[in-house]
Design an enzyme around this catalytic site. Structure first.
Site, PDB file in Angstrom:
ATOM      1  N   CYS A  65      39.662  45.404  39.902  1.00 36.37           N
ATOM      2  CA  CYS A  65      40.088  46.200  41.058  1.00 36.37           C
ATOM      3  C   CYS A  65      40.786  47.471  40.586  1.00 36.37           C
ATOM      4  O   CYS A  65      41.387  47.516  39.505  1.00 36.37           O
ATOM      5  CB  CYS A  65      41.043  45.401  41.931  1.00 36.37           C
TER       6      CYS A  65
ATOM      7  N   CYS B  30      45.477  41.462  43.632  1.00 30.32           N
ATOM      8  CA  CYS B  30      46.225  42.687  43.357  1.00 30.32           C
ATOM      9  C   CYS B  30      47.633  42.632  43.946  1.00 30.32           C
ATOM     10  O   CYS B  30      48.577  43.161  43.367  1.00 30.32           O
ATOM     11  CB  CYS B  30      45.472  43.908  43.869  1.00 30.32           C
TER      12      CYS B  30
ATOM     13  N   SER C  48      28.413  39.639  37.056  1.00 23.62           N
ATOM     14  CA  SER C  48      29.160  38.401  37.240  1.00 23.62           C
ATOM     15  C   SER C  48      30.372  38.775  38.086  1.00 23.62           C
ATOM     16  O   SER C  48      31.382  39.264  37.571  1.00 23.62           O
ATOM     17  CB  SER C  48      29.597  37.839  35.884  1.00 23.62           C
TER      18      SER C  48
ATOM     19  N   GLU D 200      32.780  47.050  38.942  1.00 22.70           N
ATOM     20  CA  GLU D 200      32.103  45.782  39.248  1.00 22.70           C
ATOM     21  C   GLU D 200      31.274  45.309  38.063  1.00 22.70           C
ATOM     22  O   GLU D 200      31.039  46.054  37.104  1.00 22.70           O
ATOM     23  CB  GLU D 200      31.223  45.944  40.487  1.00 22.70           C
TER      24      GLU D 200
ATOM     25  N   ASN E  42      37.775  50.811  40.806  1.00 16.30           N
ATOM     26  CA  ASN E  42      37.159  49.498  40.676  1.00 16.30           C
ATOM     27  C   ASN E  42      35.918  49.596  39.793  1.00 16.30           C
ATOM     28  O   ASN E  42      35.204  50.593  39.786  1.00 16.30           O
ATOM     29  CB  ASN E  42      36.856  48.863  42.041  1.00 16.30           C
TER      30      ASN E  42
ATOM     31  N   GLU F 270      43.525  48.841  41.689  1.00 18.73           N
ATOM     32  CA  GLU F 270      44.977  48.695  41.568  1.00 18.73           C
ATOM     33  C   GLU F 270      45.361  48.077  40.227  1.00 18.73           C
ATOM     34  O   GLU F 270      46.311  48.518  39.572  1.00 18.73           O
ATOM     35  CB  GLU F 270      45.525  47.816  42.706  1.00 18.73           C
TER      36      GLU F 270
END
Length: 133
Positions: free
Chosen positions: A59, A93, A53, A50, A48, A61
């Site tokens: 993610c 996901c 925003s 981040e 992941n 996956e």
């Protein structure tokens, strides 16, 4: 999914999780996808990432799935997701993976307890998934 392929897939998800960029949630996730192009099988990983925003976060996956697709693979045999605590894929996901098959095996693992696994299928996690056909 062949059980002999399960442990390497889980190990790959646990290892890539270390590269997650999660300064906001502190929730680090790694994913590994075993994909096939009809002649060969290959593992693709993602973590992941981040963003300030929040809606722009990627993610693990979906990162792994995009890596597989970019390499020319469209058949997913299995997905391992490593998170602590153990977590199933989010709704986005689930739909994203469903695009590539409703019988993909998904394994959840908590790296703190690597032998405590949870197993699902894409259809089991998203019983009303859809495709535009």
């Amino acid at each position: 999914m062949d059980e002999n392929l399960l442990r390497p897939l889980i190990d790959a998800a646990i290892q890539i999780r270390q590269h997650a960029y999660a300064p906001y949630s502190k929730f680090h996730v790694g994913a590994a996808i075993l994909a096939s192009d009809g002649t060969a099988q290959q593992t693709f990983t993602g973590c992941n990432v981040e963003n300030a925003s929040y809606g722009l976060a990627i993610c693990a996956e979906r990162a792994a799935a995009c890596a597989a697709v970019a390499a020319g693979f469209r058949t997913f045999l299995g997905v391992a997701v490593a998170a602590s605590p153990l977590a199933s894929p989010c709704g986005a996901c689930r739909q994203f993976l469903f695009e590539f098959g409703d019988d993909i095996v998904i394994i959840g693992v908590d790296p703190e307890q690597p032998d405590a696994l949870k197993r699902w299928t894409t259809a089991g996690l998203l019983p009303e998934g859809f495709r535009l056909e």
